[in-house]
Scaffold this active site. Sequence first.
Site, PDB file in Angstrom:
ATOM      1  N   SER A  31       0.832  -1.259  -0.132  1.00  0.00           N
ATOM      2  CA  SER A  31       0.089  -0.085   0.075  1.00  0.00           C
ATOM      3  C   SER A  31       0.751   1.414   0.067  1.00  0.00           C
ATOM      4  O   SER A  31       0.397   2.235  -0.285  1.00  0.00           O
ATOM      5  CB  SER A  31      -1.028  -0.160   1.157  1.00  0.00           C
ATOM      6  OG  SER A  31      -0.206   0.282   2.538  1.00  0.00           O
ATOM      7  N   LYS A  72       0.816   4.686   6.710  1.00  0.00           N
ATOM      8  CA  LYS A  72       0.025   5.455   5.639  1.00  0.00           C
ATOM      9  C   LYS A  72       0.982   6.936   5.974  1.00  0.00           C
ATOM     10  O   LYS A  72       1.424   7.311   6.700  1.00  0.00           O
ATOM     11  CB  LYS A  72      -1.319   5.585   5.885  1.00  0.00           C
ATOM     12  CG  LYS A  72      -1.921   4.260   5.984  1.00  0.00           C
ATOM     13  CD  LYS A  72      -2.201   3.540   4.695  1.00  0.00           C
ATOM     14  CE  LYS A  72      -2.862   2.010   4.717  1.00  0.00           C
ATOM     15  NZ  LYS A  72      -2.447   1.367   3.882  1.00  0.00           N
TER      16      LYS A  72
END
Length: 186
Positions: free
Chosen positions: A42, A83
């Site tokens: 990701s 993230k």
Amino acid sequence: MSEEKKKKNEVWEWTKALLIAFGLALVIRTFLFTPIVVDGVSMMPTLEHGDKMIVNKIGYTIGEPKHFDIVVFHAPEQKDYIKRVIGLPGDEIAYRDDVLYINGEAFEEPYLDEYKAEILDGTLTEDFTLEEKWGSKTVPEGHVFVLGDNRRKSKDSRMIGFVSIDEIIGSTKMVFWPIKNIGIVK
């Protein structure tokens, strides 16, 4: 001093040294820095699956997250995610034509250039606003909005919602393994 007393004294000195070393390591790992392994794709191309990083746990106890920081936080499914912070409390976030808008101002995201160049069909990041996704015009107080750099393959705030600042473990900028990836990430 007898030979036996000398040996006991030496054993005691070594025991104290080891206890102090383990104690310091525990304090450092618990309160200051901890290692983490990137799990998944990701955050590619910035971070690769298996990269080992150092998480700075004290940064947000004395400061606040900033736009584009890479953070580690406790995710809803009892897992830690890595993230990038896109929105801070009070920010209006929107994507249009693969461009990020924070409070109406367009921002460049150079860390996405590699993937944007490879896209042949559409955009890397779909068009959306916070209001369309979550019914809120702005990021709520005490929360951040996070996205993975690999926008097409990231489970992030578009799916899991806003992340409480209290759930953030810390920020990370340093890859220490594998050797080919050692360095500071942006």
